[in-house]
Design a protein around this motif. Structure first.
Motif, PDB file in Angstrom:
ATOM      1  N   MET A   1      43.326  -1.797   9.939  1.00 46.95           N
ATOM      2  CA  MET A   1      42.716  -1.098  10.990  1.00 46.95           C
ATOM      3  C   MET A   1      43.448   0.076  11.660  1.00 46.95           C
ATOM      4  O   MET A   1      44.563   0.028  11.950  1.00 46.95           O
ATOM      5  N   ASN A   2      42.438   1.026  12.022  1.00 44.36           N
ATOM      6  CA  ASN A   2      43.214   2.302  12.438  1.00 44.36           C
ATOM      7  C   ASN A   2      43.346   2.056  14.002  1.00 44.36           C
ATOM      8  O   ASN A   2      42.701   1.600  14.881  1.00 44.36           O
ATOM      9  N   ARG A   3      44.674   2.180  14.101  1.00 47.67           N
ATOM     10  CA  ARG A   3      45.214   1.827  15.604  1.00 47.67           C
ATOM     11  C   ARG A   3      44.519   2.462  16.915  1.00 47.67           C
ATOM     12  O   ARG A   3      44.561   2.101  17.759  1.00 47.67           O
ATOM     13  N   ASN A   4      44.174   3.849  16.289  1.00 44.45           N
ATOM     14  CA  ASN A   4      43.381   4.425  17.603  1.00 44.45           C
ATOM     15  C   ASN A   4      41.986   4.103  17.892  1.00 44.45           C
ATOM     16  O   ASN A   4      41.352   4.666  18.865  1.00 44.45           O
ATOM     17  N   ILE A   5      41.363   3.195  16.993  1.00 41.94           N
ATOM     18  CA  ILE A   5      40.113   2.613  17.292  1.00 41.94           C
ATOM     19  C   ILE A   5      39.948   1.656  18.530  1.00 41.94           C
ATOM     20  O   ILE A   5      40.651   0.601  18.142  1.00 41.94           O
ATOM     21  N   ILE A   6      39.247   1.701  19.441  1.00 42.49           N
ATOM     22  CA  ILE A   6      39.261   0.615  20.615  1.00 42.49           C
ATOM     23  C   ILE A   6      38.318  -0.237  20.159  1.00 42.49           C
ATOM     24  O   ILE A   6      38.309  -1.447  20.490  1.00 42.49           O
ATOM     25  N   ALA A   7      37.091   0.124  19.626  1.00 42.94           N
ATOM     26  CA  ALA A   7      35.794  -0.512  19.615  1.00 42.94           C
ATOM     27  C   ALA A   7      35.067   0.328  18.371  1.00 42.94           C
ATOM     28  O   ALA A   7      34.919   1.461  18.130  1.00 42.94           O
ATOM     29  N   SER A   8      34.389  -0.471  17.638  1.00 42.09           N
ATOM     30  CA  SER A   8      33.573   0.115  16.271  1.00 42.09           C
ATOM     31  C   SER A   8      32.244  -0.708  16.153  1.00 42.09           C
ATOM     32  O   SER A   8      32.385  -1.927  16.131  1.00 42.09           O
ATOM     33  N   GLU A   9      31.473   0.116  15.755  1.00 40.18           N
ATOM     34  CA  GLU A   9      30.074  -0.661  15.241  1.00 40.18           C
ATOM     35  C   GLU A   9      29.559   0.322  14.123  1.00 40.18           C
ATOM     36  O   GLU A   9      29.822   1.588  13.917  1.00 40.18           O
ATOM     37  N   PHE A  20      28.833   5.070  11.359  1.00 39.17           N
ATOM     38  CA  PHE A  20      29.833   4.254  12.098  1.00 39.17           C
ATOM     39  C   PHE A  20      30.004   4.949  13.430  1.00 39.17           C
ATOM     40  O   PHE A  20      29.938   6.150  13.709  1.00 39.17           O
ATOM     41  N   LEU A  21      30.046   4.104  14.517  1.00 38.10           N
ATOM     42  CA  LEU A  21      30.325   4.486  15.821  1.00 38.10           C
ATOM     43  C   LEU A  21      31.562   4.100  16.119  1.00 38.10           C
ATOM     44  O   LEU A  21      31.775   2.857  16.418  1.00 38.10           O
ATOM     45  N   ASP A  22      32.374   4.881  16.576  1.00 32.54           N
ATOM     46  CA  ASP A  22      33.841   4.432  17.041  1.00 32.54           C
ATOM     47  C   ASP A  22      34.158   4.983  18.426  1.00 32.54           C
ATOM     48  O   ASP A  22      34.249   6.138  18.379  1.00 32.54           O
ATOM     49  N   PHE A  23      34.724   4.154  19.103  1.00 31.50           N
ATOM     50  CA  PHE A  23      35.401   4.296  20.247  1.00 31.50           C
ATOM     51  C   PHE A  23      36.751   4.595  20.057  1.00 31.50           C
ATOM     52  O   PHE A  23      37.486   3.503  19.972  1.00 31.50           O
ATOM     53  N   LYS A  24      37.251   5.559  20.439  1.00 29.83           N
ATOM     54  CA  LYS A  24      38.685   5.815  19.999  1.00 29.83           C
ATOM     55  C   LYS A  24      39.462   6.505  21.177  1.00 29.83           C
ATOM     56  O   LYS A  24      39.186   6.942  22.235  1.00 29.83           O
ATOM     57  N   LEU A  25      40.819   6.244  20.743  1.00 30.69           N
ATOM     58  CA  LEU A  25      41.664   6.943  21.801  1.00 30.69           C
ATOM     59  C   LEU A  25      42.652   8.199  21.007  1.00 30.69           C
ATOM     60  O   LEU A  25      43.113   7.927  19.923  1.00 30.69           O
ATOM     61  N   ALA A  26      42.509   9.170  21.857  1.00 29.60           N
ATOM     62  CA  ALA A  26      43.092  10.589  21.296  1.00 29.60           C
ATOM     63  C   ALA A  26      44.592  10.403  21.395  1.00 29.60           C
ATOM     64  O   ALA A  26      45.242   9.768  22.189  1.00 29.60           O
ATOM     65  N   GLU A  27      45.266  11.378  20.829  1.00 30.25           N
ATOM     66  CA  GLU A  27      46.838  11.570  21.142  1.00 30.25           C
ATOM     67  C   GLU A  27      47.266  11.631  22.425  1.00 30.25           C
ATOM     68  O   GLU A  27      48.303  11.360  22.836  1.00 30.25           O
ATOM     69  N   ASN A  29      45.993  10.394  24.900  1.00 29.14           N
ATOM     70  CA  ASN A  29      45.469   9.211  25.663  1.00 29.14           C
ATOM     71  C   ASN A  29      43.985   9.078  26.292  1.00 29.14           C
ATOM     72  O   ASN A  29      43.889   8.585  27.202  1.00 29.14           O
ATOM     73  N   SER A  30      43.245  10.097  26.106  1.00 30.79           N
ATOM     74  CA  SER A  30      42.016  10.377  26.486  1.00 30.79           C
ATOM     75  C   SER A  30      40.942   9.705  25.452  1.00 30.79           C
ATOM     76  O   SER A  30      41.482   9.434  24.458  1.00 30.79           O
ATOM     77  N   ASN A  31      39.873   9.240  25.771  1.00 27.80           N
ATOM     78  CA  ASN A  31      39.014   8.517  24.827  1.00 27.80           C
ATOM     79  C   ASN A  31      37.765   9.621  24.527  1.00 27.80           C
ATOM     80  O   ASN A  31      37.489  10.527  25.052  1.00 27.80           O
TER      81      ASN A  31
END
Length: 103
Positions: A1-9, A20-27, A29-31
């Motif tokens: 799993m990609n470590r920067n993905i917080i949630a995914s649908e 694919f809808l991904d809620f991610k964390l940027a380098e 630390n912003s979303n």
């Protein structure tokens, strides 16, 4: 799993098209939200398109989606006020045009 993905649908709108809808964390630390569309090509490869929406724009995106869905839902009704909408919603369940029991 990609470590920067917080949630995914994800969902498939057809056998050859997936979203694919991904809620991610940027380098920094912003979303951000990444929306990806993947289309299978005749040669069985995939063409991918992406849209990124950054945290500072989340509120705007939500407001635009709400306005869009409201306009679409009531496009054939003139002079519909909040009172009428509340009355209609009391009996409504799920998402309009989805069959009962759909996820």
């Amino acid at each position: 799993m990609n470590r920067n993905i917080i949630a995914s649908e994800s969902f498939a709108s057809s056998p050859k098209r997936h979203y694919f809808l991904d809620f991610k964390l940027a380098e920094n630390n912003s979303n951000y939200i990444q929306i990806t569309r993947s289309d299978q090509q005749p040669d069985l490869t995939y063409k991918t398109s992406r849209v990124n929406v950054f945290e500072k724009d989340f509120e705007f995106l939500i407001q635009v989606f709400a306005a869009l869905f409201h306009s679409a839902a009531y496009q054939h009704q003139q002079d519909v006020g909040m009172k009428e909408i509340r009355e209609q919603l009391k009996s409504a369940r799920g998402i309009k045009n989805w069959p009962p029991g759909a996820p």
